[in-house]
Design an enzyme around this catalytic site. Structure first.
Site, PDB file in Angstrom:
ATOM      1  N   PRO A   1       0.794  -1.228   0.000  1.00 35.98           N
ATOM      2  CA  PRO A   1       0.000   0.000   0.000  1.00 35.98           C
ATOM      3  C   PRO A   1       0.830   1.284   0.000  1.00 35.98           C
ATOM      4  CG  PRO A   1      -0.896  -1.559   1.563  1.00 35.98           C
ATOM      5  CD  PRO A   1       0.378  -2.166   1.041  1.00 35.98           C
ATOM      6  N   ASN A   2       0.356   2.226  -0.782  1.00 34.49           N
ATOM      7  CA  ASN A   2       0.872   3.606  -0.855  1.00 34.49           C
ATOM      8  C   ASN A   2       2.208   3.741  -1.568  1.00 34.49           C
ATOM      9  OD1 ASN A   2      -1.320   4.867   0.479  1.00 34.49           O
ATOM     10  ND2 ASN A   2      -0.554   4.073   2.412  1.00 34.49           N
TER      11      ASN A   2
ATOM     12  N   ARG B   1       5.690  12.277  -2.647  1.00 37.23           N
ATOM     13  CA  ARG B   1       5.526  12.722  -1.263  1.00 37.23           C
ATOM     14  C   ARG B   1       6.680  12.189  -0.429  1.00 37.23           C
ATOM     15  NH1 ARG B   1      -0.326  11.754  -0.798  1.00 37.23           N
ATOM     16  NH2 ARG B   1      -1.213  12.809  -2.598  1.00 37.23           N
TER      17      ARG B   1
ATOM     18  N   TYR C   1      11.662   8.617   1.685  1.00 34.62           N
ATOM     19  CA  TYR C   1      11.619   7.512   0.726  1.00 34.62           C
ATOM     20  C   TYR C   1      12.372   7.797  -0.582  1.00 34.62           C
ATOM     21  CZ  TYR C   1       8.027   5.751   3.872  1.00 34.62           C
ATOM     22  OH  TYR C   1       7.361   5.293   4.982  1.00 34.62           O
TER      23      TYR C   1
ATOM     24  N   ASN D   1       8.095  -5.681  -0.955  1.00 35.68           N
ATOM     25  CA  ASN D   1       8.036  -4.558  -0.025  1.00 35.68           C
ATOM     26  C   ASN D   1       6.577  -4.444   0.407  1.00 35.68           C
ATOM     27  OD1 ASN D   1       7.930  -2.263   1.473  1.00 35.68           O
ATOM     28  ND2 ASN D   1       9.112  -0.995   0.044  1.00 35.68           N
TER      29      ASN D   1
ATOM     30  N   ALA E   1       3.182  -0.796   4.861  1.00 31.60           N
ATOM     31  CA  ALA E   1       2.722  -0.845   6.253  1.00 31.60           C
ATOM     32  C   ALA E   1       2.159  -2.215   6.630  1.00 31.60           C
ATOM     33  CB  ALA E   1       1.672   0.240   6.484  1.00 31.60           C
TER      34      ALA E   1
ATOM     35  N   HIS F   1       3.865  -4.605   9.196  1.00 36.20           N
ATOM     36  CA  HIS F   1       3.756  -4.496  10.651  1.00 36.20           C
ATOM     37  C   HIS F   1       2.395  -4.947  11.178  1.00 36.20           C
ATOM     38  CE1 HIS F   1       7.175  -2.085   9.549  1.00 36.20           C
ATOM     39  NE2 HIS F   1       6.398  -1.164   8.979  1.00 36.20           N
TER      40      HIS F   1
ATOM     41  N   ASP G   1       0.549 -15.444   5.920  1.00 39.70           N
ATOM     42  CA  ASP G   1      -0.036 -16.748   5.598  1.00 39.70           C
ATOM     43  C   ASP G   1      -0.034 -16.995   4.090  1.00 39.70           C
ATOM     44  OD1 ASP G   1      -0.473 -17.278   8.261  1.00 39.70           O
ATOM     45  OD2 ASP G   1      -2.617 -16.838   8.210  1.00 39.70           O
TER      46      ASP G   1
ATOM     47  N   GLU H   1      12.273  -9.904   1.809  1.00 43.04           N
ATOM     48  CA  GLU H   1      11.561  -8.692   2.256  1.00 43.04           C
ATOM     49  C   GLU H   1      12.485  -7.494   2.083  1.00 43.04           C
ATOM     50  OE1 GLU H   1      10.336  -8.999   6.352  1.00 43.04           O
ATOM     51  OE2 GLU H   1      10.046  -6.828   6.536  1.00 43.04           O
TER      52      GLU H   1
ATOM     53  N   LEU I   1      12.622   0.448   1.714  1.00 46.00           N
ATOM     54  CA  LEU I   1      13.408   1.617   1.323  1.00 46.00           C
ATOM     55  C   LEU I   1      14.095   2.240   2.529  1.00 46.00           C
ATOM     56  CD1 LEU I   1      10.482   2.942  -0.814  1.00 46.00           C
ATOM     57  CD2 LEU I   1      12.718   2.402  -1.788  1.00 46.00           C
ATOM     58  N   SER I   2      13.313   2.442   3.580  1.00 45.33           N
ATOM     59  CA  SER I   2      13.827   3.140   4.763  1.00 45.33           C
ATOM     60  C   SER I   2      14.408   2.148   5.760  1.00 45.33           C
ATOM     61  CB  SER I   2      12.684   3.938   5.421  1.00 45.33           C
ATOM     62  OG  SER I   2      11.653   3.060   5.863  1.00 45.33           O
TER      63      SER I   2
ATOM     64  N   ARG J   1       7.262   0.225  13.717  1.00 43.36           N
ATOM     65  CA  ARG J   1       7.843  -0.287  12.458  1.00 43.36           C
ATOM     66  C   ARG J   1       8.948  -1.313  12.716  1.00 43.36           C
ATOM     67  NH1 ARG J   1       5.655   3.250   8.538  1.00 43.36           N
ATOM     68  NH2 ARG J   1       5.349   5.328   9.377  1.00 43.36           N
TER      69      ARG J   1
HETATM   70  O1  CA2 Z   1      10.578   1.749   3.977  1.00 44.47           O
HETATM   71  C1  CA2 Z   1       9.738   1.079   3.379  1.00 44.47           C
HETATM   72  O2  CA2 Z   1       9.934   0.602   2.256  1.00 44.47           O
HETATM   73  C2  CA2 Z   1       8.358   0.850   4.026  1.00 44.47           C
HETATM   74  O3  CA2 Z   1       7.921  -0.463   3.667  1.00 44.47           O
HETATM   75  C3  CA2 Z   1       7.444   1.891   3.443  1.00 44.47           C
HETATM   76  C4  CA2 Z   1       6.058   1.888   4.074  1.00 44.47           C
HETATM   77  C5  CA2 Z   1       6.147   1.947   5.597  1.00 44.47           C
HETATM   78  O4  CA2 Z   1       4.852   1.823   6.164  1.00 44.47           O
HETATM   79  C6  CA2 Z   1       7.033   0.837   6.144  1.00 44.47           C
HETATM   80  O5  CA2 Z   1       7.123   0.985   7.545  1.00 44.47           O
HETATM   81  C7  CA2 Z   1       8.419   0.923   5.537  1.00 44.47           C
HETATM   82  C8  CA2 Z   1       5.255   3.089   3.569  1.00 44.47           C
HETATM   83  C9  CA2 Z   1       5.014   3.057   2.103  1.00 44.47           C
HETATM   84  C10 CA2 Z   1       4.324   4.313   1.713  1.00 44.47           C
HETATM   85  O6  CA2 Z   1       5.142   4.987   0.812  1.00 44.47           O
HETATM   86  C11 CA2 Z   1       4.996   6.331   0.679  1.00 44.47           C
HETATM   87  C12 CA2 Z   1       5.767   6.934  -0.274  1.00 44.47           C
HETATM   88  C13 CA2 Z   1       5.698   8.282  -0.434  1.00 44.47           C
HETATM   89  C14 CA2 Z   1       4.842   9.034   0.351  1.00 44.47           C
HETATM   90  C15 CA2 Z   1       4.071   8.431   1.305  1.00 44.47           C
HETATM   91  C16 CA2 Z   1       4.144   7.063   1.469  1.00 44.47           C
END
Ligand code: CA2
Length: 149
Positions: free
Chosen positions: A9-10, A17, A22, A73, A76, A79, A86, A97, A100-101, A110
């Site tokens: 998601p996202n 953003r 990211y 990836n 969210a 978590h 499953d 897995e 990015l961050s 997280r």
């Molecule tokens: O660091 C990562 O790749 C995450 O999987 C990114 C997720 C976050 O919930 C994980 O804890 C770590 C968030 C993905 C949403 O990506 C966005 C990108 C730009 C702006 C807002 C959200």
């Protein structure tokens, strides 16, 4: 060899953003870099992004018939999602897995992943490069252990 890349998601917001967290690459940029890396490794990749947990689960089930492993990836859902865990364990294919961050350096919620202990490996904190490192690791694993999940 064929690998499915799953973006949770996202992640379609990438590059538009929160670039300080990211990076500035868009999801299209990242998929293009994964494609170049896959070509150099002589493997095929396909990519799927969804904001909907059920669609991700359906994709894992469908893709499992044609791929050798998953690069994931989960966003969210990392978590929160027992269902995603499953689904990945259910298809008995190896997965890596990636994030990015550096999730270990972020908020405590997280720090827990529902997937890490079942993954072949985990790469986080290198921005888009996490995906390329993860792909290399997954391909190496598949080549060294062709019969193991
Ligand atoms: O660091 C990562 O790749 C995450 O999987 C990114 C997720 C976050 O919930 C994980 O804890 C770590 C968030 C993905 C949403 O990506 C966005 C990108 C730009 C702006 C807002 C959200």
């Amino acid at each position: 060899m064929r690998i499915a890349v799953l973006h949770g998601p996202n992640l379609r917001l990438l590059g538009r953003r929160e670039p300080q967290v990211y990076g500035t690459d868009t999801l299209g940029d990242i998929d293009a870099r994964i494609g170049d890396e896959a070509a150099s490794l002589e493997v095929e990749v396909e990519s799927f992004q969804s904001n909907h947990e059920g669609d991700l689960l359906d994709f894992i089930d469908e893709a499992s018939a044609r791929v050798d492993g998953f690069l994931v990836n989960p966003g969210a859902l990392t978590h929160t999602s027992v269902a995603l865990r499953d689904a990945l364990l259910g298809v008995s294919l190896p997965f890596v897995e990636v994030h990015l961050s550096n999730t270990a350096a972020r908020e405590p919620f997280r720090h827990r992943s529902y997937l890490s202990d079942a993954a072949v490996g985990v790469v986080f904190g290198f921005g888009a490069y996490s995906y390329l490192l993860g792909l290399r690791g997954l391909v190496a694993h598949l080549r060294e252990h062709p019969d193991e999940p």
